[in-house]
Design a protein around this motif. Structure first.
Motif, mmCIF file in Angstrom:
data_model
loop_
_atom_site.group_PDB
_atom_site.id
_atom_site.type_symbol
_atom_site.label_atom_id
_atom_site.label_comp_id
_atom_site.label_asym_id
_atom_site.label_seq_id
_atom_site.Cartn_x
_atom_site.Cartn_y
_atom_site.Cartn_z
ATOM 1 N N LYS A 50 24.212 44.221 57.849
ATOM 2 C CA LYS A 50 24.497 42.803 57.615
ATOM 3 C C LYS A 50 23.892 42.334 56.298
ATOM 4 O O LYS A 50 24.545 41.634 55.508
ATOM 5 N N LEU A 51 22.646 42.706 56.056
ATOM 6 C CA LEU A 51 21.988 42.298 54.817
ATOM 7 C C LEU A 51 22.635 42.949 53.600
ATOM 8 O O LEU A 51 22.707 42.329 52.530
ATOM 9 N N GLN A 52 23.102 44.195 53.727
ATOM 10 C CA GLN A 52 23.746 44.869 52.605
ATOM 11 C C GLN A 52 25.038 44.156 52.230
ATOM 12 O O GLN A 52 25.347 43.976 51.039
ATOM 13 N N GLN A 53 25.812 43.741 53.229
ATOM 14 C CA GLN A 53 27.034 42.988 52.943
ATOM 15 C C GLN A 53 26.727 41.653 52.282
ATOM 16 O O GLN A 53 27.415 41.233 51.339
ATOM 17 N N GLN A 54 25.669 40.992 52.763
ATOM 18 C CA GLN A 54 25.282 39.718 52.167
ATOM 19 C C GLN A 54 24.834 39.896 50.720
ATOM 20 O O GLN A 54 25.179 39.094 49.840
ATOM 21 N N LYS A 55 24.073 40.953 50.456
ATOM 22 C CA LYS A 55 23.607 41.207 49.089
ATOM 23 C C LYS A 55 24.777 41.515 48.159
ATOM 24 O O LYS A 55 24.829 41.018 47.010
ATOM 25 N N ASP A 56 25.727 42.346 48.619
ATOM 26 C CA ASP A 56 26.881 42.674 47.779
ATOM 27 C C ASP A 56 27.676 41.423 47.420
ATOM 28 O O ASP A 56 28.132 41.271 46.274
ATOM 29 N N GLN A 57 27.838 40.526 48.380
ATOM 30 C CA GLN A 57 28.560 39.290 48.116
ATOM 31 C C GLN A 57 27.824 38.410 47.108
ATOM 32 O O GLN A 57 28.430 37.846 46.189
ATOM 33 N N LEU A 58 26.499 38.301 47.261
ATOM 34 C CA LEU A 58 25.709 37.482 46.332
ATOM 35 C C LEU A 58 25.692 38.084 44.932
ATOM 36 O O LEU A 58 25.711 37.348 43.933
ATOM 37 N N GLU A 59 25.654 39.422 44.838
ATOM 38 C CA GLU A 59 25.694 40.063 43.532
ATOM 39 C C GLU A 59 27.020 39.794 42.823
ATOM 40 O O GLU A 59 27.057 39.531 41.615
ATOM 41 N N ARG A 60 28.096 39.833 43.572
ATOM 42 C CA ARG A 60 29.410 39.553 42.972
ATOM 43 C C ARG A 60 29.485 38.109 42.492
ATOM 44 O O ARG A 60 29.977 37.836 41.388
ATOM 45 N N GLU A 61 28.980 37.196 43.311
ATOM 46 C CA GLU A 61 28.990 35.797 42.914
ATOM 47 C C GLU A 61 28.114 35.564 41.686
ATOM 48 O O GLU A 61 28.473 34.768 40.799
ATOM 49 N N ALA A 62 26.962 36.254 41.626
ATOM 50 C CA ALA A 62 26.066 36.099 40.474
ATOM 51 C C ALA A 62 26.707 36.634 39.200
ATOM 52 O O ALA A 62 26.565 36.043 38.118
#
Length: 330
Positions: A104-116
């Protein structure tokens, strides 16, 4: 490759091979019966020669072992497995919980990295086709703009190649990590099957006077090998928890709009390598839980480590613990 199915196949293999221990019980009964005859005759003859009363209680030991041999899969293996299986289920549940949180955290991090990266004009065109086309539309057809376009294409191709190599290397390490766990589980299953099939013979030999320790050594080795899987699950859960803590820290940093991610997975790769190497220490760690093969090798390793340590106090403490352990094992 579904490694979970391979682990299930190994568990099914153990269950299928377990009844073969009843076949060896027929041979073990003859060995145990002959040993019981000599054992009882020797004890009775010693009591009669010394004009002492015969102590019946020690004479019951061969008969108790005989009952264990006759019903070995049910009494011995069934009892040990029933006691240890909750430990396996508990540690596996612990691992599943940590892995679920990690995913779950890995998916959240990938999404935040893309947004950043999308917020950063200098990196957005590397991952977004729309931003790439938009930036191309802003350029003209002058020689400088054509050079900029060529540079943008090269940068994007280089970024995609870099990400492909990182993902390939990450997948390779994950496969090696899962393979190390599978190697441990395969060796564990092989050892358990051999110990289960030849267990009645070990119990039969322990009936003979002078070989009483054979039974206790068999039990300690069986329990030690059985605990390989729980120890491996705990080790995996620790690694998953470490990665979870790192992801939580990265997510906290990505919450800052001004933070620019670098997209590197160096720490993750390092922990995967540590995990691959660490899996092969599982038998050693399990030997610390229950001593299966004698303390000689373990104490020699402790002594070598103590000699190489720079802290004299730690070396002295290790030697003291070794002496105490040796006295307790006598």
């Amino acid at each position: 490759m579904d490694f979970e199915n391979l682990h299930e196949i190994l568990r099914s293999l153990y269950d299928e091979m377990l009844p073969l221990s009843a076949t060896m019980a027929a041979v073990a009964k003859g060995v145990a019966g002959l040993g019981a005859l000599f054992y009882v005759a020797l004890k009775v003859w010693q009591a009669l020669s010394r004009a002492e009363p015969i102590d019946v209680f020690p004479l019951l030991r061969p008969f108790a072992l005989g009952i264990c041999i006759m019903f070995f899969p049910t009494i011995v293996l069934g009892t040990i497995n029933a006691v240890l299986s909750p430990v396996v289920k508990g540690t596996h549940g612990m691992l599943e919980t940590q892995v679920l949180d990690l995913n779950k955290l890995q998916q959240q991090k990938d999404q935040l990295e893309r947004e950043a990266m999308l917020r950063n004009p200098e990196q957005a065109y590397l991952i977004s086709d729309e931003e790439f086309d938009k930036k191309l539309d802003e350029l003209g057809w002058s020689p400088e703009d054509l050079g900029t376009m060529a540079g943008m294409y090269l940068e994007r191709q280089g970024y995609e190649l870099e990400q492909s190599i990182k993902n390939w290397f990450r997948d390779l390490l994950e496969i090696l990590f899962q393979s190390a766990a599978l190697v441990i589980d395969t060796i564990r299953t092989f050892f358990l099957i051999v110990l289960s099939i030849l267990g009645p013979i070990a119990f039969a030999i322990s009936v003979w006077d002078g070989f009483q320790s054979t039974m206790t050594q068999w039990i300690s080795r069986y329990v030690s090998v059985y605990l390989w899987l729980p120890v491996a699950d705990i080790f995996s859960a620790i690694l998953a928890k470490l990665q979870t803590l790192m992801l939580e820290k990265d997510i906290e940093r990505l919450s800052d709009p001004e933070f620019v991610p670098d997209g590197s997975n160096t720490v993750y790769i390092i922990f995967m390598i540590i995990g691959i190497v660490g899996y092969f220490t599982v038998p050693t760690v399990t030997g610390w839980i229950i001593q299966a093969g004698g303390a000689g090798n373990f104490m020699r390793n402790v002594t070598q480590v103590s000699r190489g340590a720079t802290n004299v106090a730690s070396a002295g403490a290790g030697a003291t613990v070794g002496n105490i352990g040796g006295q307790l094992l006598k």
